[in-house]
Scaffold this motif. Structure first.
Motif, PDB file in Angstrom:
ATOM      1  N   ALA A   1     -12.322  -0.879  -5.360  1.00 27.92           N
ATOM      2  CA  ALA A   1     -10.914  -1.132  -5.009  1.00 27.92           C
ATOM      3  C   ALA A   1     -10.487  -0.165  -3.910  1.00 27.92           C
ATOM      4  N   LEU A   2      -9.661  -0.629  -3.002  1.00 27.71           N
ATOM      5  CA  LEU A   2      -9.154   0.244  -1.944  1.00 27.71           C
ATOM      6  C   LEU A   2      -8.117   1.207  -2.546  1.00 27.71           C
ATOM      7  N   PRO A   3      -8.281   2.509  -2.273  1.00 28.77           N
ATOM      8  CA  PRO A   3      -7.441   3.500  -2.962  1.00 28.77           C
ATOM      9  C   PRO A   3      -5.979   3.478  -2.546  1.00 28.77           C
ATOM     10  N   GLU A   4      -5.669   2.841  -1.402  1.00 29.73           N
ATOM     11  CA  GLU A   4      -4.278   2.818  -0.933  1.00 29.73           C
ATOM     12  C   GLU A   4      -3.424   1.764  -1.648  1.00 29.73           C
ATOM     13  N   ILE A   5      -4.068   0.864  -2.411  1.00 26.96           N
ATOM     14  CA  ILE A   5      -3.310  -0.251  -3.007  1.00 26.96           C
ATOM     15  C   ILE A   5      -2.371   0.244  -4.118  1.00 26.96           C
TER      16      ILE A   5
ATOM     17  N   VAL B   1       0.851  -1.187   0.000  1.00 24.76           N
ATOM     18  CA  VAL B   1       0.000   0.000   0.000  1.00 24.76           C
ATOM     19  C   VAL B   1       0.891   1.243   0.000  1.00 24.76           C
ATOM     20  N   ARG B   2       0.336   2.330  -0.477  1.00 22.44           N
ATOM     21  CA  ARG B   2       1.085   3.599  -0.561  1.00 22.44           C
ATOM     22  C   ARG B   2       0.192   4.723  -0.066  1.00 22.44           C
ATOM     23  N   ILE B   3       0.672   5.414   0.972  1.00 24.24           N
ATOM     24  CA  ILE B   3      -0.089   6.546   1.511  1.00 24.24           C
ATOM     25  C   ILE B   3       0.860   7.729   1.712  1.00 24.24           C
TER      26      ILE B   3
END
Ligand SMILES: [Ca+2]
Length: 368
Positions: free
Chosen positions: A203-207, A183-185
């Motif tokens: 979809a989870l936006p952090e992926i 994940v990228r934040i």
């Protein structure tokens, strides 16, 4: 006769190659309980995590400080506890740290992987301004395959590796779960506007990337790209260079098999739309922390090498790469028979290693 001298020559060449760089392991402390990660917080100070939930300062002479106050409650059990720790790229000015750990879930018996930021005052006796930036979804039971490495990407974002929790391997292919993902934040916990799945419904936006199993090593390469290692099941441990939006295959494709034998899924190792690993190990070495050595403190021979710890076979793997292919591996520290958990390059340019034992060691490798 000729064959024998050729053999001797070959043996000499092999041992000369193995000894091309002599190192002297210098044990700074052997009083760390299952240490997991090293961060360099000064020219002569390190901060180390211990899996049971402690952070401690280690001075250059090995003197061990008391556990820091302010570390959040950590769920300790199985493979889980307090894991990675990295300093901000601008740590000298902002004293910011990032760390990840297993956090107790809201319903009894469950847990998840959390990443937090904190401010470390000059005296390094406690964490201040602790803020949870991210919690992996969902919360589940079980204490295996957490992943939990962090990289400061240098563009204001952080990468975090999240394992498949062992019981949720199919989640690695699902974009509505954080398991089996990188994940990228951003450093304030918000979502970067250029993440790959922002426009994908559900979809989870952090992926950042998916199809991973249990990535326990992660670093930026000299190419500026993200490099990871991940545990396969039985066989098929991998090195990957995760790129935005790409699928690294687990558990659909793998070079491993089930524990005790038997194929995983269709038993295939390649499929269209899924990335091949840059390298894989069969049998599994159980790879841990990873670091590139970019200086020539150990001479030219090691400059540019990638170092990866082996938990299972208890050595430090030195990997030579050419055009992103592994061309040579050398086993170091084998005689010590210790599970290598982390490897980092210090501000002094030297290699530091942690061993994952009840009396875990912090070792500095001195070139001779
Ligand atoms: Ca893979």
């Amino acid at each position: 006769m000729r064959a024998r001298s050729l053999l001797l020559l070959a043996l000499c060449a092999a041992s000369a190659a193995a000894q091309s760089v002599k190192i002297r392991p210098e044990v700074l402390t052997h009083e760390l309980e299952h240490p997991w990660a090293i961060a360099f917080i000064g020219n002569d100070r390190m901060l180390v995590t211990e899996r049971p939930g402690r952070m401690r300062v280690v001075e250059a002479d090995g003197k061990l400080g008391a556990p820091l106050d302010g570390v959040p409650k950590v769920e300790v059990g199985g493979q889980g506890g307090l894991h990675d720790l990295v300093t901000d790229r601008d740590f000298a000015h902002n004293r910011a740290l990032y760390f990840c750990y297993v956090e107790p879930g809201t319903s009894s018996g469950t847990s998840t992987i959390a990443m937090a930021s904190a401010h470390l005052p000059e005296d390094a006796k406690r964490l201040e301004q602790v803020k949870v930036l991210f919690r992996a979804k969902p919360q589940v039971r079980g204490n295996l395959n957490f992943g939990c490495r962090i990289v400061d990407n240098g563009d204001g974002t952080l990468f975090l590796s999240v394992g498949d929790r062992f019981t949720h391997q199919d989640d690695a292919q699902k974009l509505d779960s954080d398991f089996g993902k990188i994940v990228r934040i951003r450093k304030d916990g918000s979502i970067p506007p250029d993440n790959p799945f922002l426009n994908r419904k559900s979809a989870l936006p952090e992926i950042w990337s998916y199809g991973h199993r249990n990535p326990q090593g992660m670093t930026l390469g000299p190419d500026g790209k993200l490099w990871i290692d991940e545990h396969g099941p039985q066989g098929g441990d991998e090195i990957n260079r995760p790129e935005a939006g790409k699928n690294y295959g687990w558990p659909v494709i793998t070079y491993g098999e089930n524990y005790g034998g038997g194929k995983i899924g269709e038993g295939i190792s390649a499929k269209e739309g899924m990335e091949q690993p840059l390298h894989y190990w069969t049998p599994s070495i159980a790879p841990s922390g990873m670091a590139f050595l970019l200086n020539d403190k150990y001479g030219k021979a090691w400059k540019g090498s990638l170092f990866v710890g082996s938990l299972k076979f208890r050595y430090l793997d030195r990997i030579e790469l050419r055009d992103n292919k592994v061309v040579k591996e050398e086993k170091l520290l084998q005689d010590r028979k210790q599970r290598i958990r982390d490897v980092r390059v210090g501000r002094d340019g030297l290699i530091y290693v942690l061993t994952d034992e009840e009396k875990g060691e912090l070792i500095r490798l001195r070139p001779e």
